[in-house]
Design a protein around this motif. Structure first.
Motif, PDB file in Angstrom:
ATOM      1  N   PHE A 191       8.012  13.751 -15.399  1.00 51.38           N
ATOM      2  CA  PHE A 191       7.074  12.747 -15.883  1.00 51.38           C
ATOM      3  C   PHE A 191       5.685  12.922 -15.287  1.00 51.38           C
ATOM      4  N   GLY A 192       5.555  13.847 -14.310  1.00 52.24           N
ATOM      5  CA  GLY A 192       4.238  14.060 -13.732  1.00 52.24           C
ATOM      6  C   GLY A 192       4.252  15.088 -12.620  1.00 52.24           C
ATOM      7  N   PHE A 193       3.081  15.203 -11.961  1.00 50.96           N
ATOM      8  CA  PHE A 193       2.885  16.189 -10.905  1.00 50.96           C
ATOM      9  C   PHE A 193       1.760  15.666 -10.012  1.00 50.96           C
ATOM     10  N   ILE A 194       1.897  15.860  -8.691  1.00 49.42           N
ATOM     11  CA  ILE A 194       0.821  15.487  -7.763  1.00 49.42           C
ATOM     12  C   ILE A 194       0.511  16.698  -6.887  1.00 49.42           C
ATOM     13  N   LYS A 195      -0.767  16.979  -6.707  1.00 47.63           N
ATOM     14  CA  LYS A 195      -1.156  18.167  -5.944  1.00 47.63           C
ATOM     15  C   LYS A 195      -1.379  17.856  -4.463  1.00 47.63           C
ATOM     16  N   PHE A 196      -0.800  18.709  -3.625  1.00 50.98           N
ATOM     17  CA  PHE A 196      -1.117  18.815  -2.195  1.00 50.98           C
ATOM     18  C   PHE A 196      -0.817  17.569  -1.369  1.00 50.98           C
ATOM     19  N   GLY A 197       0.442  17.181  -1.317  1.00 50.01           N
ATOM     20  CA  GLY A 197       0.865  16.120  -0.414  1.00 50.01           C
ATOM     21  C   GLY A 197       0.689  14.733  -1.007  1.00 50.01           C
ATOM     22  N   SER A 198       1.733  13.924  -0.990  1.00 51.78           N
ATOM     23  CA  SER A 198       1.655  12.646  -1.680  1.00 51.78           C
ATOM     24  C   SER A 198       2.904  11.829  -1.405  1.00 51.78           C
ATOM     25  N   ARG A 199       3.113  10.804  -2.228  1.00 51.22           N
ATOM     26  CA  ARG A 199       4.239   9.901  -2.018  1.00 51.22           C
ATOM     27  C   ARG A 199       4.652   9.304  -3.350  1.00 51.22           C
ATOM     28  N   VAL A 200       5.955   9.010  -3.476  1.00 53.47           N
ATOM     29  CA  VAL A 200       6.470   8.321  -4.654  1.00 53.47           C
ATOM     30  C   VAL A 200       7.261   7.109  -4.174  1.00 53.47           C
ATOM     31  N   ASP A 201       6.946   5.932  -4.739  1.00 50.76           N
ATOM     32  CA  ASP A 201       7.662   4.702  -4.433  1.00 50.76           C
ATOM     33  C   ASP A 201       8.590   4.336  -5.575  1.00 50.76           C
ATOM     34  N   LEU A 202       9.764   3.833  -5.240  1.00 48.00           N
ATOM     35  CA  LEU A 202      10.707   3.275  -6.203  1.00 48.00           C
ATOM     36  C   LEU A 202      10.934   1.807  -5.875  1.00 48.00           C
ATOM     37  N   PHE A 203      10.967   0.948  -6.886  1.00 47.48           N
ATOM     38  CA  PHE A 203      11.305  -0.456  -6.695  1.00 47.48           C
ATOM     39  C   PHE A 203      12.555  -0.749  -7.511  1.00 47.48           C
ATOM     40  N   LEU A 204      13.672  -0.970  -6.799  1.00 46.03           N
ATOM     41  CA  LEU A 204      14.984  -1.083  -7.416  1.00 46.03           C
ATOM     42  C   LEU A 204      15.472  -2.525  -7.387  1.00 46.03           C
ATOM     43  N   PRO A 205      16.352  -2.885  -8.311  1.00 41.35           N
ATOM     44  CA  PRO A 205      16.881  -4.258  -8.323  1.00 41.35           C
ATOM     45  C   PRO A 205      17.623  -4.588  -7.035  1.00 41.35           C
ATOM     46  N   LEU A 206      17.507  -5.850  -6.600  1.00 41.51           N
ATOM     47  CA  LEU A 206      18.314  -6.296  -5.471  1.00 41.51           C
ATOM     48  C   LEU A 206      19.788  -6.130  -5.840  1.00 41.51           C
ATOM     49  N   GLY A 207      20.576  -5.751  -4.891  1.00 42.53           N
ATOM     50  CA  GLY A 207      21.990  -5.505  -5.161  1.00 42.53           C
ATOM     51  C   GLY A 207      22.297  -4.046  -5.424  1.00 42.53           C
ATOM     52  N   SER A 208      21.248  -3.208  -5.555  1.00 43.92           N
ATOM     53  CA  SER A 208      21.467  -1.773  -5.714  1.00 43.92           C
ATOM     54  C   SER A 208      22.071  -1.207  -4.426  1.00 43.92           C
ATOM     55  N   LYS A 209      22.996  -0.281  -4.564  1.00 47.28           N
ATOM     56  CA  LYS A 209      23.591   0.370  -3.403  1.00 47.28           C
ATOM     57  C   LYS A 209      22.756   1.601  -3.051  1.00 47.28           C
ATOM     58  N   ILE A 210      22.082   1.549  -1.922  1.00 47.19           N
ATOM     59  CA  ILE A 210      21.202   2.651  -1.508  1.00 47.19           C
ATOM     60  C   ILE A 210      22.046   3.743  -0.867  1.00 47.19           C
ATOM     61  N   ASN A 211      21.895   4.967  -1.353  1.00 48.95           N
ATOM     62  CA  ASN A 211      22.723   6.086  -0.893  1.00 48.95           C
ATOM     63  C   ASN A 211      21.995   7.031   0.065  1.00 48.95           C
ATOM     64  N   VAL A 212      20.775   6.673   0.481  1.00 44.98           N
ATOM     65  CA  VAL A 212      20.010   7.532   1.383  1.00 44.98           C
ATOM     66  C   VAL A 212      19.601   6.742   2.618  1.00 44.98           C
ATOM     67  N   GLU A 213      19.111   7.450   3.626  1.00 38.66           N
ATOM     68  CA  GLU A 213      18.684   6.823   4.870  1.00 38.66           C
ATOM     69  C   GLU A 213      17.269   7.261   5.215  1.00 38.66           C
ATOM     70  N   ILE A 214      16.614   6.493   6.071  1.00 38.34           N
ATOM     71  CA  ILE A 214      15.277   6.864   6.554  1.00 38.34           C
ATOM     72  C   ILE A 214      15.346   8.242   7.218  1.00 38.34           C
ATOM     73  N   GLY A 215      14.389   9.097   6.861  1.00 38.75           N
ATOM     74  CA  GLY A 215      14.338  10.434   7.447  1.00 38.75           C
ATOM     75  C   GLY A 215      15.150  11.469   6.700  1.00 38.75           C
ATOM     76  N   GLU A 216      15.927  11.052   5.718  1.00 38.24           N
ATOM     77  CA  GLU A 216      16.760  11.995   4.974  1.00 38.24           C
ATOM     78  C   GLU A 216      15.909  12.860   4.040  1.00 38.24           C
ATOM     79  N   VAL A 217      16.197  14.147   3.984  1.00 34.15           N
ATOM     80  CA  VAL A 217      15.532  15.069   3.068  1.00 34.15           C
ATOM     81  C   VAL A 217      16.215  14.960   1.709  1.00 34.15           C
ATOM     82  N   VAL A 218      15.412  14.756   0.665  1.00 35.60           N
ATOM     83  CA  VAL A 218      15.970  14.522  -0.672  1.00 35.60           C
ATOM     84  C   VAL A 218      15.373  15.508  -1.673  1.00 35.60           C
TER      85      VAL A 218
END
Length: 220
Positions: A181-208
């Protein structure tokens, strides 16, 4: 592995710069063998950096309407409950992924569905991990709603080095999970806002990995 279309101009400028630089050294310092080898090595390093930054890996994507796929390669830097004030205007679980210059910078749809909202925001270029980068930096906001009516909001956020955000979606588009859906050049960030009650499968610091890591399971 292919070279992403967003890198064509950067690659052409890199090759032109390397040619002019090495031609100049050859013309003005033909006897300086050590100096020429230093510039040859630096030129090769620059070329490799550009090629690896704009690499566009191909892989199979397993689509599943019950899960949210990671939208980008990087490291998880935020997992917290937050109030989304731009469109959803309610409490959500925010998951943020920081993309360093060495990551693949392709952005992928976290879910399949219809784009219900899109907006581009000009802004600042704070470092991508700054708490205010999500609301003050140059960014895009996309809201996609799946077939069950569940919306997921996600943002491309420019960082201190990222000075160009590219997007390929607009309101009303039907998108597929894992597609670009897109591309960002040279370092950046992507935020996700998920519904409450979602089961989060990752942890802080995890490489994804974009399009491969399952960030969360949506509530039933």
């Amino acid at each position: 592995m292919t070279f992403h279309k967003e890198g064509y101009t950067s690659l052409a400028l890199c090759i032109l710069f390397i040619f002019i630089l090495n031609a100049g050294i050859q013309f003005y310092k033909p006897e300086a063998t050590a100096l020429k080898w230093i510039f040859y090595i630096l030129s090769a390093v620059l070329f490799i950096i550009i090629v690896q930054f704009f690499r566009n890996p191909h892989f199979d994507i397993t689509q599943d309407e019950k899960v949210v796929l990671c939208p980008a390669d990087g490291k998880v830097v935020v997992i917290e409950e937050a109030t989304e004030t731009e469109f959803l205007k309610d409490k959500r679980i925010q998951v943020s992924v920081f993309m360093s210059p060495v990551n693949v910078h392709v952005n992928r749809n976290p879910i399949s569905g219809v784009v219900k909202y899109f907006k581009y925001h000009p802004g600042k270029y704070l470092v991508a991990w700054h708490p205010k980068s999500s609301t003050e930096n140059e960014r895009t906001t996309v809201v996609t709603e799946n077939s069950t009516g569940t919306p997921v909001l996600f943002r491309q956020i420019a960082g201190a080095l990222a000075r160009r955000i590219v997007w390929y979606v607009k309101e009303g588009d039907k998108v597929e999970q894992g597609d670009q859906f897109g591309f960002i050049k040279f370092g950046s960030r992507v935020d996700l806002f998920l519904p409450l009650g979602s089961k989060i499968n990752v942890e802080i610091g995890e490489v994804v990995k974009g399009g491969r890591t399952v960030i969360a399971e949506l509530p039933a």
